[in-house]
Write a protein that holds these residues in place. Structure first.
Motif, mmCIF file in Angstrom:
data_model
loop_
_atom_site.group_PDB
_atom_site.id
_atom_site.type_symbol
_atom_site.label_atom_id
_atom_site.label_comp_id
_atom_site.label_asym_id
_atom_site.label_seq_id
_atom_site.Cartn_x
_atom_site.Cartn_y
_atom_site.Cartn_z
ATOM 1 N N LEU A 328 9.288 14.769 33.908
ATOM 2 C CA LEU A 328 8.085 15.487 34.195
ATOM 3 C C LEU A 328 8.333 17.304 33.684
ATOM 4 O O LEU A 328 7.487 17.639 33.117
ATOM 5 C CB LEU A 328 7.990 15.863 35.778
ATOM 6 N N LEU A 329 9.563 17.533 33.849
ATOM 7 C CA LEU A 329 10.036 18.920 33.030
ATOM 8 C C LEU A 329 9.829 18.842 31.637
ATOM 9 O O LEU A 329 9.373 19.830 31.038
ATOM 10 C CB LEU A 329 11.574 19.200 33.435
ATOM 11 N N ALA A 330 10.444 17.962 31.093
ATOM 12 C CA ALA A 330 10.232 17.615 29.387
ATOM 13 C C ALA A 330 8.811 17.814 29.146
ATOM 14 O O ALA A 330 8.119 18.270 28.063
ATOM 15 C CB ALA A 330 10.988 16.440 28.991
ATOM 16 N N SER A 331 8.081 16.700 29.864
ATOM 17 C CA SER A 331 6.698 16.553 29.307
ATOM 18 C C SER A 331 5.784 17.839 29.607
ATOM 19 O O SER A 331 4.826 18.082 28.838
ATOM 20 C CB SER A 331 6.027 15.526 30.478
ATOM 21 N N SER A 332 6.286 18.855 30.614
ATOM 22 C CA SER A 332 5.566 19.861 30.649
ATOM 23 C C SER A 332 5.712 21.002 29.420
ATOM 24 O O SER A 332 5.026 21.938 29.326
ATOM 25 C CB SER A 332 6.059 20.842 31.850
ATOM 26 N N ILE A 553 2.334 21.455 36.728
ATOM 27 C CA ILE A 553 1.959 21.612 38.291
ATOM 28 C C ILE A 553 3.004 20.942 39.265
ATOM 29 O O ILE A 553 3.289 21.496 40.238
ATOM 30 C CB ILE A 553 0.341 21.140 38.372
ATOM 31 N N THR A 554 3.317 19.776 38.927
ATOM 32 C CA THR A 554 4.015 18.846 39.650
ATOM 33 C C THR A 554 5.369 19.445 39.760
ATOM 34 O O THR A 554 5.921 19.511 40.834
ATOM 35 C CB THR A 554 4.051 17.477 38.953
ATOM 36 N N VAL A 556 6.016 22.698 39.670
ATOM 37 C CA VAL A 556 5.804 23.674 40.421
ATOM 38 C C VAL A 556 6.032 23.083 42.018
ATOM 39 O O VAL A 556 6.830 23.833 42.924
ATOM 40 C CB VAL A 556 4.635 24.487 40.342
ATOM 41 N N ILE A 557 5.393 21.976 42.314
ATOM 42 C CA ILE A 557 5.295 21.505 43.745
ATOM 43 C C ILE A 557 6.726 21.123 43.985
ATOM 44 O O ILE A 557 7.326 21.467 45.218
ATOM 45 C CB ILE A 557 4.422 20.176 43.943
ATOM 46 N N LEU A 558 7.467 20.497 43.108
ATOM 47 C CA LEU A 558 8.870 19.812 43.395
ATOM 48 C C LEU A 558 9.932 21.156 43.623
ATOM 49 O O LEU A 558 10.779 20.910 44.561
ATOM 50 C CB LEU A 558 9.377 19.126 42.076
ATOM 51 N N THR A 559 9.590 22.172 42.755
ATOM 52 C CA THR A 559 10.475 23.338 42.802
ATOM 53 C C THR A 559 10.212 23.998 44.400
ATOM 54 O O THR A 559 11.270 24.113 45.094
ATOM 55 C CB THR A 559 10.371 24.254 41.719
#
Length: 581
Positions: A328-332, A553-554, A556-559
């Protein structure tokens, strides 16, 4: 007729102590939980809507409306619950009863997947395995040249894998706690008479932990059949429907009556399986494993299998925790999922609107919709945490201090009723309940108040459970002494109970905060453009092909979720007996 009793000062009073409080709390819970469900049922019985029952159950469209989604839903529930019990039980056995290396690391990592929203894992799966069947961006593996088959990219198989990797941590927690209580004398006695490890496992450990296995399977089943995000993201593009996605679709297109009927049937199915699980456990006379004797837990020596079993465990744990976050982080930052680790750009985070890039959609920092959704989500989390703590404290205080009578029993049963109701069905019930005016009260659909009320009611079981745990730690004699001096209920609660239990209450409030900000199934039907929340916004972006924005966005939610959970664990200072030597 009102109860008449004598106070300690010798005065006649018309109610026994606690009766008024019980009535107030009971009415509050009925308004929050029971009435929405009743209102939904009554709506489907209206003359102009009652035909929806026939449409769903026996009409010419019933196969597509109900029976095919029901088949998919039951298949998902049974396979996911079985997989969760097997995987969670395997990891719990390793951590509690063997000498596997890095037991503590396995134990901590096994509790993390449930912190990650299921839609985050589904987005990560799509980023890796998406193929070109439905158009749009392809995933990383197909970008590398691999031919990803349809069954692996979409539909039932990825849905089963993602949900199993999400819910197994729930099974692990329940089974590990049960294994930690198994009397070592039972194991040692079997070893003395020459029983081998497999015989001990099948003949002693599994039978005495049956309640935990059944409870874990039932809860995982209920979670899987009610999950909306994963089948929506991985199944809807290839027209694989479950009851939750069909419910959402019916209400989205305005067929509210059919949607409510499907929601009621979904509640009934979840309730039946949870009831059946309880019946299986209650059918046996005793599962007692804790006695007045017994010492340290007996650990099996894995010998040469220690490291291979550790490697197997880490494969599952890394796949369910570390890999989704990295993807998810790489894809952002990646320009496309096909080039996941090259050509990174910060546009999806801090980029201004550019018509030649991402169809002119600005990054998170400059995106007014996302910034507003962040503010609404944080405000919603704080509001639900606060109201949930108050209602949960009142309900748990009432049942802990005044246990006698039917009212206390009713409060206990009603407060845990939302566990039987899938989130998307609960959201639909609140649309039927408060989506239209009630007498002088205006309709609340599309308002912040509706989100707060629905979230408070839906998460009430967690707030009550937290409140009960901390209330039981405060001695009742302290409040009794204050009552004898003339202190009223609110005075005693504010001056004694709350200050002494504030750490536990705060930890419970933070966990409620985490659950509501990452929830999708409850709020997906309550979402409006004027009242956006991050989880639904991420789902909308993913559905419209903006995967990078959805993944950002995900993240951010995870963090927010991880930071808040760590704070809650710090406040609670929970002990995990299965990690103790």
């Amino acid at each position: 007729m009102a109860d008449i009793a004598m106070s300690r000062q010798g005065q006649r009073v018309f109610f026994k102590q606690g009766t008024v409080l019980k009535i107030v709390v009971l009415l509050l819970l009925i308004a929050l939980i029971v009435l929405p469900l009743i209102r939904t049922v009554l709506f489907t019985l209206r003359p102009d809507v009652i035909g929806a029952w026939g449409d769903v159950l026996s009409g010419r469209l019933s196969t597509n409306l109900f029976y095919k989604p029901l088949k998919n839903t039951l298949l998902i529930g049974l396979i996911v619950s079985t997989g969760c019990v097997l995987l969670g039980g395997f990891l719990a056995w390793l951590v509690v009863m063997t000498n596997v290396p890095y037991r503590r690391t396995i134990g901590v990592m096994a509790t993390l997947p449930f912190m990650i929203p299921s839609f985050a894992a589904a987005l990560a799966w799509g980023t890796l395995f998406r193929n070109d069947r439905v158009g749009g961006q392809i995933g990383w593996f197909q970008g590398l040249g691999f031919d990803v088959p349809d069954w692996l990219a979409w539909g039932m198989v990825p849905t089963l894998i993602v949900l199993t990797l999400h819910y197994f941590s729930l099974a692990f927690t329940i089974i590990a706690a049960a294994l930690a209580t198994v009397n070592s004398d039972l194991v040692e006695a079997a070893q003395i008479v020459g029983a081998k490890g497999r015989r001990i496992l099948m003949g002693i450990i599994l039978p005495v932990t049956t309640p935990a296995l059944v409870a874990a399977g039932s809860l995982c089943f209920a979670g899987a059949v009610s999950n909306f995000a994963t089948p929506a993201l991985l199944g809807l593009p290839v027209r694989m429907q479950t009851l939750s996605t069909r419910l959402f679709g019916m209400i989205e297109v305005g067929q509210v009556g059919r949607g409510y009927v499907i929601g009621i049937l979904l509640v009934i199915i979840s309730g039946i399986f949870l009831w059946a699980g309880n019946r299986v456990v209650s059918g046996r006379r005793s599962y007692a494993t804790i006695t007045g004797k017994g010492g340290r837990a007996k650990r099996f020596d894995l010998r040469g299998a220690r490291w291979p079993l550790f490697a197997v465990a880490m494969v599952f744990l890394l796949a369910s925790t570390v890999v989704p976050v990295i993807v998810l982080l790489a894809s952002s930052f990646a320009p496309s999922s096909a080039n996941l680790f090259s050509g990174w750009t910060a546009h999806y985070w801090i980029g201004a609107s550019n018509p030649s890039f991402a169809q002119g959609v600005p990054g998170i920092v400059y995106n007014a919709d996302i910034v507003r959704a962040l503010m609404v989500t944080l405000s919603l989390g704080l509001a639900v945490a606060f109201t949930g703590m108050i209602v949960g404290l009142l309900a748990s205080y009432t049942t802990a201090r005044y246990r006698e009578g039917w009212a206390s029993a009713a409060i206990t049963q009603i407060s845990f009723l939302p566990l039987l109701v899938p989130g998307i069905a609960f959201g639909a019930a609140y649309i039927a309940y408060l989506g239209a005016p009630i007498g002088p009260f205006p309709a609340l659909y599309g308002t912040f108040a509706l989100l707060v009320i629905a979230g408070t009611a839906y998460l009430l079981p967690f707030s009550v459970q937290t409140g009960r745990a901390v209330i039981q730690q405060v001695g009742g004699e302290l409040e009794e002494s204050a009552r004898l001096t003339g202190a009223g209920f609110l005075r005693r609660l504010g001056a004694i109970t709350v200050p002494l239990a504030i750490r536990g209450l705060a930890a419970g409030g933070i966990l409620i905060f985490v659950k509501i900000i990452r929830d999708l199934s409850l709020v997906v039907l309550l979402f409006t453009p004027t009242m956006p929340v991050l989880s639904v916004l991420a789902y909308r972006y993913a559905s419209e092909g903006f995967g990078q924005f959805a993944n950002a966005i995900t993240v951010v939610i995870l963090t927010i979720s991880i930071v808040a959970t760590l704070i809650a664990n710090r406040l609670q200072a929970k002990s995990q007996p299965w990690l103790k030597d």
